[in-house]
Design a protein around this motif. Structure first.
Motif: not given
Lengths: 442, 292, 274
Positions: C154-170
């Protein structure tokens, strides 16, 4: 003296005193000193007689009172409660596999004696019986033999398994059937009575097929056990594997008729509890069961008002009955002090007085014929009294398949009975299948 | 992104779970696998015997194949019909009709009721004397004996299917959680473009839910492979082998036959079958890939 | 145009849901007031009187209160431990590629397929060697371990649907690995966390077999064991069982309702996908 006392606190007190007195006399030959020089012994026990179990109060009394008895001096219990025999069977098997078995292994109807002996984890009790001839002689030889393997006694029997047919007198009367003296003279007569009941709009039999088909098994076993000498021998054998024989096939044929013609529609696929309820609600004329069912007849929660006055009991047709000593309790092969203490508990539990207490509290029939049933008891429990009386008149005696047959065979029986009823398997193939499955155990 | 500090963090992130997995599951699992190649009963120590248990299962055991067949059919039904129902309910509730929170909670309740209670309920409801079938048949004007749904092997499989097929609340809850994260502006834009609600569900939401629906299908498949309680309370796998699945068969082999070697061989087969299905479903849903 | 029609359809469907969902619990509730005879006289009949004697009986026959408290503790801690262990793991597997990944995922998936019957003996032996038999800790560890796959998927599919751009921004803002996970990823995954938590809680709440095999006393036993006290060798006290079910089912329902509320709250923080 004890016989004259009625139930209640007085009995308990008196019995404890008396017992204490008796057992201190036994001390010379019995091993009453538990532990070494006053050190305490802790006995690990798995107890499934808890909650809704029919013998819960009796076993609570035993475990509570034993440590203060002479035999139980210095003993403590490390009690583990396991509700339901199903859960108990699962857990005890895991414990056998991991080597953590309790010190006392209570019997649960599921006969694992030979397997337990093979595992080498349980104690040979023969020396204990030999050291205490009085105790040994309190059991009928047959009862000890049933709990022996290769001449060695491995378990202490604590009950006699008996079962007959209960019938509803009012429904018999309504259908115009005379109450048999001891039993229907033949199975033909029995089936004729079923036909009469049916014609009068009354369902003759409470049967089931689920959960090892307890109720149907009673009749199945009775038909095999009264068929002839061969059949009787078969029903007295422990773990039979030769199912493919005429007696079994015939009995299955008749059982099919019973299931499809003479029982409720829900018998096929039915569980014990709702099927027993049909009888308890006064809707069905006959049910076969052991004496532990008797308290249910007057239980307002379970039975219709006034049912208990309407119940009669008779032997199976041709004067047959289930009557065998039960499989007994085992003791783990631990250190001597623990084994001694465990054996002492079983001595306490199977003392003649406690066998009578057990009869009073649970309806379990004493395994020792020396345990004298007080007359009061028969007066207060006319039905059980009548059963004990009928026991002396039985011509055919046989065991319960639930205790004698391999578990996987019972499971197959339970799963194939509906197939038999719905014409999906012939009695011949059924018997072959049972044989095939039973042989898997060898 | 794989800098050196990240590497350390990655290891730290992985370690606890791997440790837990290896110690608590890995060790017992190894035990299960090696004893599946052994003569091993409840009352005796395991002794290596080669492929005997597998040979017994695969070539001399009709019940095993009955169990596999029933298991697969139940998996298929639950993965298609079951998950579809769960998904449909989620999409329905996502429209936020009046009282949707109430409906969401209500739909979950059957999944919370312990099976000992719900199992006996279904057993009594479908009982031909006491239950719903008799009045229903009379209402429909049918003559003749009442259908014995659990007692007749022709119906028992389907009767059991009915007891769980509609209760897909787990899928609903998982899908709803994912639906919540979808941006409202996307839906607004579609609506302005003239898409009907149904079209939005079908062409916008469902594709976005691919990963999570795949997860639900996996969970449904696993749930059916390991389904035990309801069968045990109602039919115990009977009549005949009509409701026998791998879990019940395995239970019987352990507790009735006392044969742990064979039990563990069934376990291994069950795991292999399950993994095959999980991989298949993963492929079909392109699981584990980002949407981007 | 067809708005009325479709909302009519929606409510018809919802009413069906209510019927099939409330039916069972309502039936159990009625059963908790019946006598044992009434349970078997008809599956539908109402109880002849509403007395609470079955509830008293439920308490008399089984140590239900004690086991209930144990259940709450075991399930709550299990859920927490399971989440703490699996969330970071699922995050790494959702974001990074490495050689053994497929194998690890397969191994994780296999946990769901393990039959407890097979594992009873080895797990019993394992916990015995850690001296964790008959302890809440032992049960918690086992439940948390067996809960790994569901939480993971369940968590993996949630993490997958979070855009990578957010982490890059962080990352550009100077946030480290752990900080990004805690401050950016987790808050966006609250719905997934809660959902996984609910499933974990419920599966531990209803687990019977390990609870039976691994515990022996009142200190660690849970509600499913208590429910067995109402079943006998020859007859079952279903009214008392139903009463006990009604008494013990409220907390899981309350937790479900409460946590779903949390999901909604977390979502008002703003949507991220699409």
């Amino acid at each position: 003296m004890l016989k004259k006392l009625s139930k209640g606190v007085m009995v308990t007190v008196a019995a404890t005193l008396l017992l204490a007195g008796c057992s201190s006399n036994d001390n010379k030959n019995a091993n009453a000193n538990n532990g070494i020089d006053g050190e305490e012994v802790t006995l690990k026990v798995l107890n499934y007689h808890v909650g809704e179990d029919y013998a819960a109060s009796f076993f609570k009394k035993m475990f509570d009172e034993f440590p203060s008895s002479e035999l139980g001096k210095g003993v403590k219990f490390d009690m583990q409660e396991i509700p339901t025999t199903d859960a108990y069977a699962q857990k005890i098997k895991v414990l056998f596999a991991t080597g953590d078995i309790p010190d006392i292994i209570l019997t649960s109807g599921n006969n694992i004696l030979d397997l337990a002996v093979k595992s080498g984890k349980i104690a040979d009790l023969t020396p204990y019986f030999d050291a205490d001839p009085e105790w040994k002689s309190s059991f009928d030889p047959g009862a000890l033999e049933r709990n022996s393997i290769d001449g060695k006694i491995y378990a202490v029997p604590n009950q006699k398994e008996i079962a007959m047919i209960y019938y509803n007198k009012a429904l018999f009367k309504k259908a115009g059937i005379a109450e048999p003296e001891t039993s229907f003279a033949s199975w033909e007569e029995f089936f004729a009575a079923c036909e009469k009941l049916k014609a009068a709009g009354i369902t003759p039999l409470s049967l089931d097929t689920n959960d090892f088909a307890w109720l149907s098994s009673m009749f199945l076993g009775a038909m095999i056990g009264t068929a002839n000498e061969e059949g009787n021998k078969f029903m007295n054998a422990l773990h039979p594997t030769n199912f493919n024989n005429l007696e079994v096939v015939d009995a299955l044929k008749n059982l099919k008729t019973m299931l499809t013609q003479y029982s409720t529609q829900d018998a096929i696929g039915g569980k014990y509890d709702p099927m027993a309820a049909h009888f308890l609600m006064g809707e069905v004329a006959m049910i076969s069961n052991g004496p532990w069912m008797v308290p249910d007849f007057s239980n307002k929660e379970k039975a219709v008002e006034g049912l208990s006055d309407q119940i009669g009991v008779m032997l199976f047709p041709e004067d047959g009955m289930v009557n065998v000593p039960g499989a007994g309790d085992m003791v783990s092969a631990g250190d001597k002090a623990t084994t001694d203490a465990a054996v002492n508990f079983l001595k306490y539990q199977t003392s003649l007085d406690n066998q009578i207490t057990s009869l009073k509290m649970t309806g379990i029939i004493p395994v020792s014929s020396k345990a004298v049933v007080p007359e009061e008891f028969n007066k207060e429990n006319p039905l059980v009294g009548r059963m004990l009386e009928l026991t002396t008149k039985a011509k055919y005696q046989f065991g319960e398949n639930q205790a004698n047959w391999y578990q996987n065979t019972l499971d197959t029986l339970s799963r194939l009975l509906p197939e038999l009823a719905f014409d999906k398997i012939t009695p011949e193939d059924f018997a072959k299948k049972l044989e095939e499955v039973a042989k898997k155990n060898e | 992104m794989l800098t050196k500090t990240n590497r350390v963090w990655i290891l730290l992130f992985l370690a606890p779970c791997l440790l837990m997995f290896v110690v608590l599951i890995g060790i017992p699992l190894v035990n299960v696998v090696w004893t599946s190649f052994a003569d091993y009963t409840t009352f005796s120590k395991p002794e290596i015997s080669g492929w005997g248990n597998y040979e017994q299962l695969l070539f001399h055991d009709d019940s095993f194949w009955d169990a596999v067949k029933n298991t697969l059919l139940w998996v298929l039904l639950q993965c298609t019909v079951g998950v579809s129902i769960g998904c449909a309910v989620a999409l329905l509730l996502f429209r936020k009709p009046f009282g949707w929170k109430f409906f969401r909670a209500v739909y979950m309740i059957p999944s919370i009721i312990p099976t000992v209670a719900s199992g006996i309920m279904f057993y009594l409801l479908l009982n031909p004397e006491l239950g719903i079938v008799k009045p229903l048949q009379q209402f429909l004007g049918s003559q003749g004996p009442t259908l014995n749904l659990f007692g007749n092997s022709s119906y028992a499989f389907w009767a059991l299917t009915l007891t769980w097929l509609f209760y897909s609340a787990i899928s609903t809850v998982i899908i709803m959680a994912e639906l919540g994260t979808i941006s409202g502006s996307l839906l607004e834009a579609a609506r302005i473009d003239g898409a009907s609600r149904f079209q939005i569900d079908l062409f916008i939401l469902l594709p976005l839910l691919r990963n999570i629906i795949g997860t639900c299908v996996i969970l449904a498949a696993v749930g059916m492979i390991t389904q035990f309680d309801t069968i045990y309370v109602t039919t115990k796998g009977g009549p005949g082998s009509s409701t026998l699945n791998l879990s019940v068969y395995l239970y019987n082999t352990a507790t009735l036959d006392n044969d742990y070697g064979l039990t563990n061989a069934i376990s291994v087969m069950q795991i292999l079958l399950g993994l095959f299905l999980v991989l298949l479903i993963g492929r079909a849903f392109k699981l584990g890939e980002s949407h981007e | 145009m067809n708005g009325k029609l479709s909302s009519g359809f929606v409510y018809a469907a919802l009413i069906c849901i209510v019927l099939i969902s409330l039916g069972p619990i309502f039936w159990v509730l009625l059963g908790s007031f019946k006598t044992r005879g009434e349970i078997y006289s008809s599956a539908f009949a109402l109880p002849s009187q509403f007395n609470f004697s079955n509830y008293a009986e439920a308490f008399r026959l089984a140590p239900i209160g004690k086991f209930f408290v144990n259940s709450l503790i075991v399930c709550a801690v299990t859920t927490a431990v399971n989440f703490a262990v699996v969330a970071p793991f699922a995050y790494v597997l959702a974001r990074y590629h490495f050689g053994m990944k497929k194998l690890i995922v397969a191994a994780i998936a296999s946990v769901m397929l393990l039959p407890s019957q097979s594992l009873a003996v080895p797990i019993f032996t394992l916990l015995r060697s850690f001296h964790l038999l008959d302890t809440k800790t032992g049960l918690i560890l086992i439940y948390a371990a067996f809960g790994i796959p569901i939480t993971f998927f369940i968590l993996r599919s949630f993490f997958l649907s979070i855009p990578k751009s957010l982490e890059e921004a962080a990352s550009i803002d100077g946030a480290g690995f752990a900080v990004t996970f805690l401050k950016v990823i987790l808050p966006l995954s609250v719905p997934g966390m809660v959902t996984a938590g609910i499933l974990q809680f419920l599966s531990s709440w209803n687990e019977f077999f390990f609870a039976l095999v691994l515990t022996s006393g009142d200190q660690a036993r849970t509600v499913p064991i208590a429910l067995s006290y109402y079943l006998g060798t020859f007859s079952n006290n279903y009214p008392a069982l139903f009463a006990a079910v009604i008494l013990t089912i409220l907390p899981p329902i309350a937790i479900f309702v409460f946590s779903q509320e949390k999901v909604v709250e977390s979502l008002t923080a703003g949507a991220v996908k699409g």
